[in-house]
Enzyme design. Structure first.
Site, short mmCIF file in Angstrom:
data_model
loop_
_atom_site.label_atom_id
_atom_site.label_comp_id
_atom_site.label_asym_id
_atom_site.label_seq_id
_atom_site.Cartn_x
_atom_site.Cartn_y
_atom_site.Cartn_z
N ASP A 330 0.86 -1.18 0.00
CA ASP A 330 0.00 0.00 0.00
C ASP A 330 0.89 1.22 0.00
O ASP A 330 2.06 1.14 0.34
CB ASP A 330 -0.77 0.08 1.33
N LYS A 421 -14.96 4.46 -3.04
CA LYS A 421 -13.97 5.54 -2.85
C LYS A 421 -14.62 6.86 -2.45
O LYS A 421 -14.15 7.95 -2.82
CB LYS A 421 -13.12 5.74 -4.11
N ASP A 612 -4.73 -3.37 5.41
CA ASP A 612 -5.18 -2.94 6.73
C ASP A 612 -6.69 -3.10 6.93
O ASP A 612 -7.17 -3.26 8.03
CB ASP A 612 -4.77 -1.48 7.01
N ASP A 616 -9.15 -6.33 2.79
CA ASP A 616 -7.81 -6.83 2.44
C ASP A 616 -7.60 -8.26 2.92
O ASP A 616 -6.67 -8.93 2.48
CB ASP A 616 -6.73 -5.94 3.08
P1 ATP Z 1 -3.52 2.98 -0.05
O1 ATP Z 1 -4.31 1.92 -0.75
O2 ATP Z 1 -2.16 3.10 -0.56
O3 ATP Z 1 -3.60 2.94 1.43
P2 ATP Z 1 -5.50 4.96 -0.20
O4 ATP Z 1 -5.66 5.13 1.26
O5 ATP Z 1 -5.58 6.17 -1.06
O6 ATP Z 1 -4.15 4.34 -0.54
P3 ATP Z 1 -8.00 3.68 -0.23
O7 ATP Z 1 -8.10 3.70 1.21
O8 ATP Z 1 -8.46 2.53 -1.04
O9 ATP Z 1 -6.52 3.90 -0.68
O10 ATP Z 1 -8.71 4.97 -0.77
C1 ATP Z 1 -9.00 5.16 -2.14
C2 ATP Z 1 -9.49 6.55 -2.38
O11 ATP Z 1 -10.71 6.72 -1.69
C3 ATP Z 1 -8.57 7.62 -1.83
O12 ATP Z 1 -7.59 7.99 -2.73
C4 ATP Z 1 -9.55 8.73 -1.58
O13 ATP Z 1 -9.81 9.43 -2.78
C5 ATP Z 1 -10.79 8.01 -1.16
N1 ATP Z 1 -10.88 7.91 0.28
C6 ATP Z 1 -10.03 7.31 1.12
N2 ATP Z 1 -10.45 7.41 2.38
C7 ATP Z 1 -11.59 8.07 2.36
C8 ATP Z 1 -12.52 8.51 3.35
N3 ATP Z 1 -12.32 8.24 4.62
N4 ATP Z 1 -13.58 9.18 2.95
C9 ATP Z 1 -13.79 9.44 1.66
N5 ATP Z 1 -12.97 9.08 0.70
C10 ATP Z 1 -11.87 8.41 1.02
#
Ligand code: ATP
Length: 905
Positions: A330, A421, A612, A616
Site C-alpha cells: 500500500d 472511494k 489494513d 484486504d
Molecule cells: P492505499 O491503498 O495506498 O492505502 P489509499 O488510502 O488512497 O491508498 P483507499 O483507502 O483505497 O486507498 O482509498 C481510495 C481513495 O478513496 C482515496 O484515494 C480517496 O480518494 C478516497 N478515500 C479514502 N479514504 C476516504 C474517506 N475516509 N472518505 C472518503 N474518501 C476516502
C-alpha cells in the site's frame, strides 16, 4: 426473558449499565466477580510431561537401547569398559534431554513474548466518556463502541447500530456477513438473534454500540474453546526438512555402526572392541539435538524481527519471508507517514492554501468547511487527539482552525469502501437535514449537478469538469492526495439513495510525506532482487509522484495500471503486464489486490502483500506472506496476516526479510560446523582399522565433542545477526535444500579433512615423542596411549574453535567479518576451552574421558594446523570470490537482464 428478548434500554438496565457505560468505581468489583475477559488454556501440557517427552522420543529410545546393550555387555564380559560406555550414554541422554527441554522452553517463551507486544485494545464508554481499554479488562455491563474491522471481544447485545454487519464464521462456520440491529428479537437461540454479537466474530461493516453480557470463559466462544483440545502446532517446512534429515542421519548412523561392526569382525578385531565401537558410532552420530536447535534459531529470529517492528504470527513465515520475491505494498501509511496535512485547496475555480481561507469568507465556504468538519468517522476521546483516519483528522482540523466548530448529530451514513472511494454522512442541522460527501473526484463528480461558486451555485457544465480534472492532475502531480467535497440539503422524506444531485463544494489536496527510511529500504530491495509493486487506492498521478520521490519509479514512463483497466485484463495479459520493471497499480479496490497476488503467484513469485482493511483479508490470506498494519490495521486484517508491522513502516518489512534470509544461512552455518567434526572422528577409526595403529580417538571422546564442546558454539551460529551480504543476492528458491553438495563438500571434503590431518598429526606427535614404533601394541591404560588420544581430542577441539569463526562466513574473509559480535559464540568457545582443560587436566576429567595431561608442546604443535586451516579457508574463500565459483544464488542484476523469473515454489 433472555437478554435478546429485551429492549435496548431494558438490556442496559438489567446489567446495571446505561448509555454512559459503567462507572469506573464499579469496574474493579465486576472484574473481581466475573474474572478477566480471557480464555484460559484448558489442557496445558504439564512441564513435567514435556520434560519426560525429551527422554522418550525416537532418538532418545535409540540411545536407551544403546545404553542397555552396553550394560548387558558388561554383565556378559566384565572389564572391557562397557560399563563406562553405558554411563556415558546415560550422561548423553541426560545432557541432551535437558538441553532440548531448555531450547524448546526458550523458543516457546520467545513466541509467547511476541503475543504481548500487541495487546488487543477496544473502545468502550465508561463514565460517559469514550476510552481505550485492554480487551481483557472488559466486564459485563461495559458499553462497547464497535466499527468496521473490529473483532468483537466479548458477547454483547447491540443498543445502537448503523448498517452493521458481522462475520460469524469463527462460531457458526457461515462466512457470509449477517446484518445486525438493536431491536428486540424473538429468536429462541441467542446465536440466531439479530441484536447479539458474539465474541470471536468480527464487524465487517457499519458501526454500533453494544453492552457486554458475557466475558472470558462464559462467552459462547469460551464454551467452545473449553471443549477444544490444545491446538497442534504445525511444523514449518524447514523444521520438517530438519526432522527428515535427522531421521535419515540416524538411520545412516545405525547402518554405519553395523557396517563397521562387520568390517571389524572381518579383519579380526575382537567382538567387544567392535561392539563398543558400533554403539559409540551410533550414539555419536544420532542428531538428536538438531531439531530443537533449528526451532530455537527460528524463535530467536522472530525476536530479532520483533525488535525491528515486525511481529511474526507463525514460525513458518520466518522462512517464507527469506524467499520473498515480490512485495505488493500500500502507499498510504506504509510508504508514507500517514501524517496528513491540508496543503492546497481548489475553490471557486482558484487554487489557494487553507490559510488564505480567512474567517471573513467562512460564510462563503460554510458548506465546504462543514463537510470537512462533519463527514468523518472520528471518535473523540476526552483529553486525547481524535481517533481515526489521519486524513479525516486533517480535514476536521482545518475546519476547526477556520472557526467551523460544529458538531451536528450524525443520523445516517453511506459508508466508505475502497470500491466506492467515497462516503457520505447525514446530519440534523439548524437548516434541516444535510448530506455531506467526500471522496475521489471521479466517484463524486458524477453524482453532482451543481457547483458552488462563491455565494452562488451554478449548474455543473463541461467547462467546470475540465477545470476540475486539470486541478486534480496538477495537485496529484505534486504527490498530493486529492479529495472532492460535496453536499446537499435533503428533503424531509429522505430518498433511498441520497447520494445524488449533489453540489460540489471544492477540492482538497492533502500532503502525506514519504517515510524517510523508505527510499533506502527500496534501494535495498532492488539490490536484493525483490520487486516492489505499489498497489494503492489513490489517484495514479499521486501514486507515481510518491513512487518517484522514494525511488520506486526511476524511468520516464513507468507502467501504471488503474483499477478500471485491471478489470478488463485477462489473467494472461495481467501476467505479461507484471513483467514490467516498474509497475504502479492505482485506484484499485481490495478485491483487485487479490487478482494481482494470484497473477504473481502464477508467475512463481513468493508474494508478500500489505493490507489494513476488512476487504484486504482475503488477499492477506492468499499471499505467501500477508502483512497487516499494527497501528492502522483492523483486527480482521491482523487476524488474516502472517506478520504484523508494529510501526506500519515499509522499511520494517525489508528488515524482516533480511532476518528471514539470515535464519536460513545461520542454520547452514551450524550444520557446516557440526558436520565438519564428523570427519576427524571417523578418520581415526579408519586408520585404526586399515593401518592397525592404536585407536586414536575413543568413543567417549567422540561424545565429548559432539555432545559437549560443539553444542553451544553451534547454537551461537544459529543466532548470528544478518550479514550485509544477505541483501545483495537473489531471493532463495523454496526448492533450495538446507544441505547441498556445496555444504557437504566444504564440511566433509575440506574443513573436516584438515581437522582430521591435525588430529592424526597430534596423535602421532605424542606417540613419536614417547618412542612408539609402528606395529607396537599399546594397552588402553598405558599413559603414552592416554596422552596420545588426549592430543588427538585436543587438536579436534582447537580446530573446531577456529572453525566457528570460519563458519561465520561462507564467502567473505575473516578480515571482513565481525568476529566478536556474538556473545553466544564467545561464551560457547569459553565453555569449550573450560571443558577441554577439565578433561585434560583434572583427575575426574581424565578418568571419565580416558585422558591424561599433555604438555604445552602438544598445544604448540597443533597451532600451525589451526593457522593452516584458517589460511587455506581464506584462500578458498578468496578463490570463490575472485572467480565467482559455484555461486549459491545469482546476482540480481544479471538475473533481471536475462529476463528469468524465479522458479521453485
Ligand atoms: P492505499 O491503498 O495506498 O492505502 P489509499 O488510502 O488512497 O491508498 P483507499 O483507502 O483505497 O486507498 O482509498 C481510495 C481513495 O478513496 C482515496 O484515494 C480517496 O480518494 C478516497 N478515500 C479514502 N479514504 C476516504 C474517506 N475516509 N472518505 C472518503 N474518501 C476516502
Amino acid at each position: 426473558m433472555k437478554i435478546h428478548h429485551l429492549t435496548a434500554a431494558e438490556a442496559l438496565e438489567s446489567l446495571g449499565s446505561s448509555l454512559n457505560g459503567l462507572d469506573d468505581a464499579v469496574i474493579e468489583g465486576r472484574l473481581r466477580e466475573f474474572g478477566f475477559n480471557r480464555l484460559e488454556e484448558t489442557r496445558k501440557t504439564s512441564a513435567l510431561l514435556l520434560f519426560a517427552r525429551e527422554f522418550l522420543h525416537f532418538f532418545a529410545l535409540i540411545l536407551w537401547l544403546a545404553a542397555g546393550l552396553a550394560f548387558f555387555a558388561e554383565a556378559q564380559q566384565p572389564g572391557e569398559g562397557m560399563q563406562t560406555l553405558g554411563y556415558a550414554i546415560l550422561g548423553v541422554i541426560a545432557i541432551n534431554g535437558c538441553f532440548s527441554f531448555w531450547q524448546r522452553h526458550q523458543a516457546e517463551q520467545a513466541i509467547a513474548a511476541l503475543q504481548k507486544l500487541l495487546p488487543h485494545q477496544v473502545k468502550v464508554i465508561r463514565d460517559g466518556e469514550l476510552s481505550l481499554v485492554y480487551a481483557d479488562e472488559l466486564a459485563p455491563g461495559d458499553l462497547l463502541v464497535l466499527q468496521e474491522g473490529d473483532n468483537v471481544p466479548a458477547d454483547c447485545r447491540l443498543v445502537e447500530a448503523l448498517a452493521l454487519r458481522v462475520n460469524n464464521a469463527t462460531i457458526t462456520g457461515e462466512s457470509l456477513p449477517k446484518g445486525r440491529d438493536a431491536q428486540p428479537s424473538d429468536a429462541e437461540d441467542i446465536g440466531q438473534s439479530r441484536n447479539i454479537l458474539l465474541a470471536g466474530t468480527s464487524v465487517v461493516a457499519g458501526e454500533g454500540k453494544a453492552v457486554v453480557f458475557a466475558t472470558g470463559m462464559h462467552t459462547e466462544f469460551g464454551k467452545i474453546a473449553n471443549t477444544l483440545k490444545t491446538t497442534v502446532k504445525a511444523q514449518s517446512p524447514l523444521q520438517k526438512q530438519i526432522a527428515r534429515l535427522s531421521h535419515f542421519v540416524a538411520l545412516l548412523a545405525l547402518a554405519l555402526g553395523v557396517a563397521f561392526f562387520f568390517i571389524g569382525q572381518a579383519i579380526g578385531l575382537t567382538f567387544w572392541e567392535n561392539f563398543i565401537f558400533a554403539i559409540g558410532l551410533i550414539v555419536a552420530n544420532v542428531p538428536e539435538g538438531l531439531l530443537p536447535t533449528v526451532t530455537l534459531s527460528l524463535a530467536m529470529a522472530t525476536q530479532r524481527m520483533a525488535k525491528r517492528n515486525a511481529l511474526i504470527r507463525n514460525l513458518p513465515s520466518v522462512e517464507t519471508l527469506g524467499s520473498t520475491t515480490v512485495i505488493c505494498t500500500d502507499k498510504t501509511g506504509t510508504l508514507t507517514e500517514n501524517r496528513m496535512a491540508v496543503k492546497q485547496l481548489f475553490l471557486d475555480g482558484h487554487y489557494c492554501n487553507p490559510d488564505q481561507l480567512g474567517r471573513h469568507s467562512l460564510q462563503q465556504h460554510a458548506a465546504f468547511l462543514g463537510c470537512a468538519a462533519l463527514c468523518h468517522n472520528l471518535k473523540r476521546i476526552e483529553g486525547n487527539a481524535p481517533l481515526g483516519d489521519p486524513m479525516e483528522i486533517a480535514l476536521a482540523d482545518m475546519a476547526h482552525a477556520r472557526g467551523m466548530r460544529i458538531d451536528y448529530p450524525k443520523i445516517g451514513e453511506v459508508p466508505f469502501d475502497t470500491d466506492r472511494k467515497r462516503m457520505s454522512t447525514l446530519h440534523d442541522t439548524p437548516a434541516g437535514t444535510m448530506l455531506f460527501c467526500k471522496g475521489a473526484l471521479e466517484m463524486v463528480l458524477p453524482l453532482c449537478r451543481q457547483i458552488a461558486a462563491g455565494n452562488r451555485i451554478e449548474t455543473l457544465d463541461d467547462g467546470h469538469r475540465q477545470q476540475l480534472a486539470k486541478a486534480l492532475q496538477t495537485m496529484a502531480d505534486q504527490g498530493l492526495r486529492v479529495l472532492a467535497l460535496a453536499y446537499r440539503p435533503l428533503p424531509e422524506e429522505i430518498p433511498d439513495n441520497p447520494e445524488q444531485s449533489l453540489i460540489l463544494a471544492g477540492l482538497v489536496g492533502l500532503e502525506d510525506p514519504p517515510r524517510p527510511e523508505v527510499a533506502a529500504a527500496i534501494g535495498q530491495c532492488h539490490r536484493a532482487g525483490i520487486k516492489v509493486i505499489m498497489v494503492t487506492g489513490d489517484h495514479p498521478h499521486t501514486a507515481v509522484a510518491i513512487a518517484r520521490q522514494i525511488g520506486l519509479v526511476r524511468s520516464e514512463h513507468p507502467k501504471v495500471i488503474v483499477g478500471d483497466k485491471l478489470k478488463k485484463l485477462t489473467p494472461s495479459q495481467l501476467q505479461v503486464a507484471l513483467d514490467a520493471d516498474e509497475i504502479v497499480f492505482a485506484r484499485v479496490g481490495a478485491d483487485q489486490k487479490m487478482q494481482i497476488v494470484e497473477a504473481l503467484q502464477r508467475k512463481q513469485h513468493i508474494v508478500a502483500v500489505t493490507g489494513d482493511g476488512v476487504n484486504d483479508a482475503p488477499a492477506l490470506k492468499k499471499a505467501d506472506i500477508g502483512i497487516a498494519m499494527g497501528k492502522a490495521g483492523t483486527d480482521v486484517a491482523k487476524e488474516a496476516a502472517d506478520m504484523i508491522l508494529l510501526d506500519d513502516n515499509f522499511a520494517s518489512i525489508v528488515a524482516a526479510i533480511e532476518e528471514g534470509r539470515a535464519v536460513f544461512d545461520n542454520i547452514r552455518k551450524f550444520l557446516t560446523y557440526i558436520l565438519t567434526s564428523n570427519i576427524p572422528e571417523v578418520v581415526p577409526y579408519l586408520a585404526f582399522v586399515l593401518f592397525k595403529i592404536p585407536l586414536p580417538l575413543t568413543i567417549i571422546q567422540i561424545l565429548a565433542v559432539d555432545l559437549g564442546t560443539d553444542m553451544l558454539p553451534a547454537l551461537g551460529l544459529g543466532a548470528e545477526k544478518p550479514d550485509a551480504a544477505v541483501m545483495e543476492q537473489m531471493p532463495r528458491s523454496q526448492k533450495e535444500t538446507l544441505i547441498d553438495w556445496r555444504l557437504l563438500a566444504r564440511a566433509y571434503g575440506f574443513l573436516g579433512l584438515l581437522e582430521a590431518v591435525a588430529a592424526m598429526a597430534a596423535f602421532f606427535f605424542v606417540l613419536d615423542r614417547g618412542g612408539w614404533e609402528y606395529g607396537q601394541i599399546l594397552h588402553g591404560r598405558q599413559p603414552l596411549y592416554l596422552q596420545a588420544t588426549t592430543a588427538c581430542l585436543s587438536a579436534i577441539i582447537m580446530m573446531q574453535i577456529a572453525n566457528v569463526f570460519i563458519c561465520k562466513q561462507r564467502q567473505r574473509g575473516l578480515l571482513g567479518t565481525a568476529l566478536l559480535d556474538n556473545k553466544l559464540i564467545l561464551s560457547g568457545i569459553l565453555l569449550e576451552i573450560a571443558l577441554i582443560l577439565a578433561i585434560v587436566y583434572t583427575p575426574w576429567g581424565n578418568a571419565l574421558f580416558g585422558a591424561a595431561p599433555i604438555g604445552g608442546e602438544v598445544w604448540l604443535f597443533t597451532l600451525p594446523f589451526v593457522a593452516g586451516m584458517l589460511a587455506l579457508e581464506e584462500l578458498r574463500k578468496w578463490l570463490v570470490r575472485r572467480f565467482k565459483l559455484f555461486p549459491l544464488r545469482a546476482e540480481p542484476a544479471r538475473l533481471r537482464k536475462s529476463g528469468r523469473t524465479r522458479t521453485g515454489r
